[in-house]
Write an enzyme that holds these catalytic residues in place. Structure first.
Site, mmCIF file in Angstrom:
data_model
loop_
_atom_site.group_PDB
_atom_site.id
_atom_site.type_symbol
_atom_site.label_atom_id
_atom_site.label_comp_id
_atom_site.label_asym_id
_atom_site.label_seq_id
_atom_site.Cartn_x
_atom_site.Cartn_y
_atom_site.Cartn_z
ATOM 1 N N ASP A 55 0.928 -1.202 -0.023
ATOM 2 C CA ASP A 55 0.000 0.000 0.189
ATOM 3 C C ASP A 55 0.922 1.176 0.107
ATOM 4 O O ASP A 55 2.226 1.214 0.285
ATOM 5 C CB ASP A 55 -0.784 0.109 1.355
ATOM 6 C CG ASP A 55 -0.308 -0.442 2.426
ATOM 7 O OD1 ASP A 55 1.039 -0.023 2.644
ATOM 8 O OD2 ASP A 55 -0.785 -1.046 3.288
ATOM 9 N N ASP A 57 1.461 5.129 1.487
ATOM 10 C CA ASP A 57 0.939 6.450 2.480
ATOM 11 C C ASP A 57 1.464 7.500 2.141
ATOM 12 O O ASP A 57 2.332 7.795 1.319
ATOM 13 C CB ASP A 57 1.694 5.886 3.911
ATOM 14 C CG ASP A 57 1.391 4.555 4.313
ATOM 15 O OD1 ASP A 57 0.145 4.080 4.292
ATOM 16 O OD2 ASP A 57 2.152 3.682 4.992
ATOM 17 N N ASP A 127 10.755 4.743 12.498
ATOM 18 C CA ASP A 127 11.428 3.919 13.185
ATOM 19 C C ASP A 127 12.944 3.835 12.403
ATOM 20 O O ASP A 127 13.997 3.942 12.875
ATOM 21 C CB ASP A 127 10.931 2.466 13.295
ATOM 22 C CG ASP A 127 10.175 2.025 12.167
ATOM 23 O OD1 ASP A 127 10.251 2.721 10.878
ATOM 24 O OD2 ASP A 127 9.237 0.992 12.277
HETATM 25 P P1 ATP Z 1 4.936 -2.788 5.313
HETATM 26 O O1 ATP Z 1 5.373 -2.800 3.799
HETATM 27 O O2 ATP Z 1 5.115 -4.241 5.706
HETATM 28 O O3 ATP Z 1 3.520 -2.231 5.535
HETATM 29 P P2 ATP Z 1 5.706 -0.306 6.144
HETATM 30 O O4 ATP Z 1 7.085 0.294 6.289
HETATM 31 O O5 ATP Z 1 4.813 0.421 5.425
HETATM 32 O O6 ATP Z 1 5.922 -1.677 5.823
HETATM 33 P P3 ATP Z 1 3.715 0.252 8.279
HETATM 34 O O7 ATP Z 1 3.637 -0.740 9.658
HETATM 35 O O8 ATP Z 1 2.757 0.071 7.499
HETATM 36 O O9 ATP Z 1 5.072 -0.371 7.651
HETATM 37 O O10 ATP Z 1 4.260 1.845 8.588
HETATM 38 C C1 ATP Z 1 4.081 2.609 7.832
HETATM 39 C C2 ATP Z 1 5.263 3.502 8.084
HETATM 40 O O11 ATP Z 1 4.901 4.159 9.348
HETATM 41 C C3 ATP Z 1 6.755 2.930 8.275
HETATM 42 O O12 ATP Z 1 7.641 2.853 6.968
HETATM 43 C C4 ATP Z 1 7.191 3.885 9.115
HETATM 44 O O13 ATP Z 1 7.729 4.968 8.570
HETATM 45 C C5 ATP Z 1 6.188 4.376 9.994
HETATM 46 N N1 ATP Z 1 5.883 3.662 11.385
HETATM 47 C C6 ATP Z 1 4.987 2.682 11.677
HETATM 48 N N2 ATP Z 1 5.157 2.163 12.973
HETATM 49 C C7 ATP Z 1 5.989 2.706 13.474
HETATM 50 C C8 ATP Z 1 6.789 2.565 14.680
HETATM 51 N N3 ATP Z 1 6.413 1.889 15.656
HETATM 52 N N4 ATP Z 1 7.687 3.482 15.065
HETATM 53 C C9 ATP Z 1 8.055 4.480 14.160
HETATM 54 N N5 ATP Z 1 7.660 4.401 12.864
HETATM 55 C C10 ATP Z 1 6.600 3.696 12.584
HETATM 56 MG MG MG Z 2 2.598 -0.449 5.221
#
Ligand code: ATP
Ligand code: MG
Length: 416
Positions: A55, A57, A127
């Site tokens: 997805d 963001d 993170d």
């Molecule tokens: P995935 O493809 O697995 O969804 P993602 O990087 O998009 O990986 P998400 O959990 O969807 O992970 O989170 C979106 C974004 O929000 C992350 O890329 C990060 O920048 C931020 N984020 C999410 N959770 C945290 C956290 N616990 N601490 C800091 N930043 C976070």
């Molecule tokens: Mg994500």
């Protein structure tokens, strides 16, 4: 506090064509209304790594109510973080507002988590460096405040700032790190690796509902087996599943099977994995007997006590509990050599899950090969063939008994 970093801007790495239309429209609408907006996070990382993102963001300086006002189908959601879900067709895109860190460490209240800030503040709240890359659709530049791009190319997972501090701030990041290195795959930067070990215990302070959510993401994303091995490597299994013995071959097999199912677009659940992870324990505590001579009440009591302990760490919803208990208690009905009420078992709404568990148990040499195959064959048969298969299991018994009876009678008559 961190000083304000100077961003690096990189052109020609991504093109706006790589961002799906609806997301481009969201960004364009925000721009047209005078707001700043960027595509951010995992999707940029994945595109750079050549992976199709799950997805996309969007992050903006518009406040949640301002975002909502711009889109006909937008909903403000979230208790911890307020953000907006913008719906387009069946899809939803998360649009959040740039945030900043609360000044005082102790203030983790709802309001403190919703302090709005600048893009510079926002990057620091993320993170890992590879998750903090912003794509500007207008200039077609990737904006990098913390060397994330270099880490993408090095395939390295590194915290933004001091890993000890970032993990203490949010211990869930230990699990997020495991998820990313297992899925992508990536190397761990050595300071982060050390901090993960040092702060593993702090996972115990994470709310059970959040841990459940993280484990869902970790185990249902197609890289569960890798994640499970990484959890083991970091001694995290004993923290997440304290009552489970190590060397759990059924759990690992279930993870591999889940990955295969994800690859084939089949349904997967965390409940099934929990059933596999805790199976050995259920077997011991519930005095599991493959011939079916065990008390159902005692089995359920054993299951409840196992799940009660697990709930101290991880949320196990009522629905998951029902799923697990039924998958377990159906095992003897599937495994016994002469199953009774076969059609009821086939129609049971947990039959599929119980059957899958039986097959996995068989694969690790822990259940009857013959019965797993029998149930496999049975499902491919039409009703008539099923009736024959069911009868074939039973009458042999009766015939044997009849033969035995005849023999006894013959002996009796010959002795009179
Ligand atoms: P995935 O493809 O697995 O969804 P993602 O990087 O998009 O990986 P998400 O959990 O969807 O992970 O989170 C979106 C974004 O929000 C992350 O890329 C990060 O920048 C931020 N984020 C999410 N959770 C945290 C956290 N616990 N601490 C800091 N930043 C976070
Ligand atoms: Mg994500």
């Amino acid at each position: 506090m961190h000083g304000l970093p100077r961003p690096q801007r990189h052109k020609n790495l991504l093109s706006p064509d790589q961002i799906p239309h609806p997301i481009r429209n969201i960004v364009a609408t925000l721009f047209e209304n005078g707001y700043n907006a960027k595509v951010v996070g995992g999707c940029i990382r994945d595109l750079l790594l050549g992976i199709q993102p799950k997805d996309f963001d969007v992050v903006t300086d518009a406040k949640p109510h301002e975002i909502k006002a711009l889109f006909p189908r937008a909903f403000v959601i979230g208790r911890r973080f307020k953000l907006v879900h913008v719906q387009h067709g069946k899809e939803i895109t998360e649009v959040s507002t740039f945030r900043r860190l609360a000044k005082r460490k102790s203030s983790r209240s709802k309001n403190q988590l919703n302090l709005f800030g600048s893009i510079e503040d926002d990057h620091y709240l993320r993170d890992f460096t590879i998750n903090a890359l912003y794509f500007d659709m207008e200039s077609e530049e990737i904006i990098d405040y913390c060397g994330g791009l270099q880490d993408v190319y090095k395939r390295q997972l590194r915290c933004i700032g001091d890993p000890n501090r970032r993990i203490t701030e949010d211990p869930c990041r230990v699990l997020r790190a495991v998820r990313f290195i297992s899925k992508l795959p990536l190397k761990l930067e050595s300071r982060l690796r050390k901090s993960m070990r040092k702060h593993a215990e702090s996972l115990k302070s994470v709310k059970p509902a959040r841990l459940e959510n993280e484990l869902q993401k970790m185990f249902l994303n197609g890289a569960a087996a890798n994640a499970y091995l990484n959890l083991e490597r970091f001694d995290l299994l004993e923290i997440l599943f304290p009552s489970v013995e190590s060397d759990n071959s059924l759990a690992l097999r279930a993870m591999q099977n889940t990955d295969e199912r994800v690859a084939n677009d089949k349904n997967v659940t965390l409940a099934f994995l929990l059933a596999a992870i805790h199976w050995d324990q259920f077997k011991a505590l519930g005095n599991y007997d493959p011939t079916g001579r065990m008390s159902i009440a005692k089995s359920i009591a054993a299951a409840e006590s196992i799940l009660k302990r697990q709930r101290e760490i991880l949320r196990v919803t009522k629905q998951a509990r029902d799923f697990i208990v039924e998958a377990w208690t159906l095992q003897t009905r599937l495994e016994r050599e002469h199953p009774t009420r076969v059609r009821d078992v086939l129609l049971h709404n947990r039959f599929r899950a119980a059957y899958d568990l039986l097959v996995l148990r068989e694969a690790v040499g822990e259940a009857s090969t013959r019965m797993a195959q029998w149930w496999t064959d049975l499902q491919d048969m039409d009703e008539e063939e099923q009736s024959i298969a069911i009868q074939q299991l039973q009458p042999k018994q009766r015939k044997k008994r009849r033969k035995r009876k005849q023999a006894v009678e013959a002996v009796a008559t010959s002795t009179t």
